[in-house]
Design an enzyme around this catalytic site. Structure first.
Site, mmCIF file in Angstrom:
data_model
loop_
_atom_site.group_PDB
_atom_site.id
_atom_site.type_symbol
_atom_site.label_atom_id
_atom_site.label_comp_id
_atom_site.label_asym_id
_atom_site.label_seq_id
_atom_site.Cartn_x
_atom_site.Cartn_y
_atom_site.Cartn_z
ATOM 1 N N GLU A 1 0.807 -1.227 0.000
ATOM 2 C CA GLU A 1 0.000 0.000 0.000
ATOM 3 C C GLU A 1 0.841 1.279 0.000
ATOM 4 O OE1 GLU A 1 -4.142 -1.295 1.887
ATOM 5 O OE2 GLU A 1 -2.646 -0.905 3.420
HETATM 6 C C1 TNX Z 1 -4.688 -4.293 4.384
HETATM 7 S S1 TNX Z 1 -2.957 -6.725 4.021
HETATM 8 C C2 TNX Z 1 -3.425 -4.105 4.924
HETATM 9 C C3 TNX Z 1 -3.293 -3.865 6.387
HETATM 10 C C4 TNX Z 1 -4.621 -3.712 7.051
HETATM 11 C C5 TNX Z 1 -5.564 -4.773 6.528
HETATM 12 C C6 TNX Z 1 -6.892 -4.780 7.212
HETATM 13 C C7 TNX Z 1 -1.921 -5.626 3.905
HETATM 14 C C8 TNX Z 1 -0.665 -6.041 3.372
HETATM 15 N N1 TNX Z 1 -2.263 -4.354 4.232
HETATM 16 O O1 TNX Z 1 -2.467 -2.736 6.612
HETATM 17 O O2 TNX Z 1 -4.453 -3.836 8.428
HETATM 18 O O3 TNX Z 1 -5.764 -4.576 5.152
HETATM 19 O O4 TNX Z 1 -7.670 -5.870 6.789
#
Ligand code: TNX
Length: 469
Positions: free
Chosen positions: A285
């Site tokens: 992200e």
């Molecule tokens: C996505 S999964 C994220 C996390 C959040 C999660 C909540 C991932 C690699 N990144 O930072 O906590 O969704 O479901």
């Protein structure tokens, strides 16, 4: 039938095998009241004992499997490795009457019987994991140990600890003390912060290793890293970094020399504290960085991890970088993992709509999120890693891991509510051959575990999909 003279007999005793025997004795003693002596092999087989045999057995049980033979004469557990013996003990435990988990003396109506038979058992995947996010909310050493105990019950062998995120930094770094002392005081929504001292972390690593569980530490970078900037504000970008030219990147700055100095210090200390072969660098992200800047950053992080003797893991977004074949890619969204595979990286499968333990069971579940899916027990159970994505086969996969993100949970009771009973479902996906998995059969077997969880003090969601008895 176990009687009050039951003993555990260990052949070719190593310290580790004796320790495993002791763990089994500690399970049996409180409820039965039997003294359960541990004896070294006398060379001849004895009636009424549980024998643990570490030897190159004929059956093909791999590095973690075992053979368990129960007769009216005695119980024989054989494995090639101590890990195999440890997993076999979990099976012995499940075969004994539920009351074996009691902390006080009890007397089951039919006595302490173990059903006779022969089991040859080995795992499908070498990587069977769960992740606990101790960054959004902090969990104490004792809470993490309770989580490890559950992993051990279901023969999982990997605990991934998400040790840092925007909301908090959770591991003492001696060369960069402010990471923990300044970056660790906060938590999501203003909750209790906290961090593990290096001794705490070593204690957790040891506790997990005694249960044949490898700890994978994750330090998130370059996004999800606001807690680092709280500790060391100089790590923030002050000028635009590419991507969107109007925006300054909000995580640790990939253009700053200081960023890589801090990361080198962090990775050096984490590597020295971690006996397992991997360090996870997050890398999910990331916005407001050009794909090229992001790729260069991941490659530098990969260099640092390798230089300190470890293999890198990253969330699937790392496919944009040039990956080493030793690097593992953790799939969570499913759209970019194939690009990592094409570079020779193997995959850990954590598809959010199947195995994210922080997803709500139903729309009415009070804890958890729902951005990926509602995940009831059947959804977590009824899928096959080898056919989940076209073009990805078993040979591309090291295994399966179930992440438990902690935005909505503040303590181990809440964590257990989301993990149980989905974690045992995912454990079976990762352990059992697909041909031996049947939902109808699983749901009845699972139902019988709830009375054990109640004796062990483990919280769970009583899903209406399971015929609880
Ligand atoms: C996505 S999964 C994220 C996390 C959040 C999660 C909540 C991932 C690699 N990144 O930072 O906590 O969704 O479901």
């Amino acid at each position: 039938m176990l009687g009050d003279s039951v003993a555990i007999v260990v052949n070719s005793p190593t310290d580790t095998t004796l320790r495993i025997a002791d763990m089994l004795a500690q399970i049996i003693r409180p409820s039965t009241g039997f003294p359960v002596a541990i004896r070294r092999d006398s060379g001849r087989s004895t009636p009424g004992v549980i024998e643990l045999r570490l030897s190159p057995i004929g059956a093909d049980v791999g590095d973690e499997g075992y053979v368990l033979a129960v007769s009216s004469y005695n119980v024989l557990l054989a494995a090639r490795t101590n890990a195999g013996l440890f997993h076999g003990i979990q099976t012995i435990r499940q075969l004994m009457p539920t009351q074996i988990e009691s902390h006080i003396g009890v007397r089951p109506t039919l006595g302490w019987t173990i059903p006779p038979g022969i089991i040859t058992d080995r795992p499908r995947y070498a990587w069977r994991g769960a992740m606990l996010d101790v960054a959004r909310h902090f969990f104490t050493v004792n809470e993490v140990k309770q989580f490890i105990d559950i992993l051990a019950l279901y023969k999982l062998n990997t605990l991934h600890l998400h040790l840092s995120d925007d909301q908090g930094w959770r591991l003492e770094i001696k060369s960069r003390p402010r990471l923990a002392t300044a970056g660790g005081v906060s938590a999501m929504g203003g909750g209790r912060g906290g961090f593990f001292t290096q001794d705490d972390y070593a204690d957790l690593v040891r506790y997990a290793a005694e249960r044949f569980i490898t700890v994978i530490p994750e330090i998130e970078m370059p996004a999800h890293s606001y807690s680092m900037i709280v500790a060391y504000p100089e790590l923030r970008c002050t000028t635009p970094t590419g991507g969107n030219p109007d925006a300054t990147f909000g995580g640790i700055c990939p253009d700053s020399v200081e960023t890589y100095r801090v990361l080198d210090d962090v990775v050096r200390e984490v590597a020295a504290l971690t006996p397992g072969p991997y360090i996870h660098i997050g890398a999910d992200e990331v916005s407001n960085l050009s794909p090229d800047k992001f790729a260069r950053f991941v490659e530098r992080a990969q260099d640092i991890v390798n230089r300190h003797g470890k293999r890198m893991i990253g969330w699937e977004e790392i496919f944009r970088a040039k990956l080493l074949p030793t690097t593992l890619t953790q799939l969570w969204r499913t759209d970019s993992a194939r690009a990592a595979l094409a570079q020779g990286s193997k995959l850990i499968l954590s598809p959010a709509p199947k195995v994210y333990l922080d997803m709500k069971y139903t729309a009415g579940t009070e804890l958890g999120l729902d951005w990926a899916a509602l995940v009831d027990v059947r959804t977590a159970y009824d899928w096959d890693p080898a056919t989940y994505l076209p073009g990805i086969t078993d040979a591309d996969i090291v295994g399966v891991e179930a992440p438990l993100w902690s935005e909505t949970i503040r303590n181990i009771t809440a964590a257990e509510y989301l993990a149980m009973p989905r974690l045992p479902a995912i454990a079976e996906v990762a352990w059992t051959p697909r041909t031996a998995q049947r939902w109808e059969d699983f749901r009845t077997r699972l139902a019988a575990h709830a009375p054990r969880w109640r004796l062990l003090g483990i919280n769970y969601y009583a899903s209406p999909q399971i015929p609880w008895n």
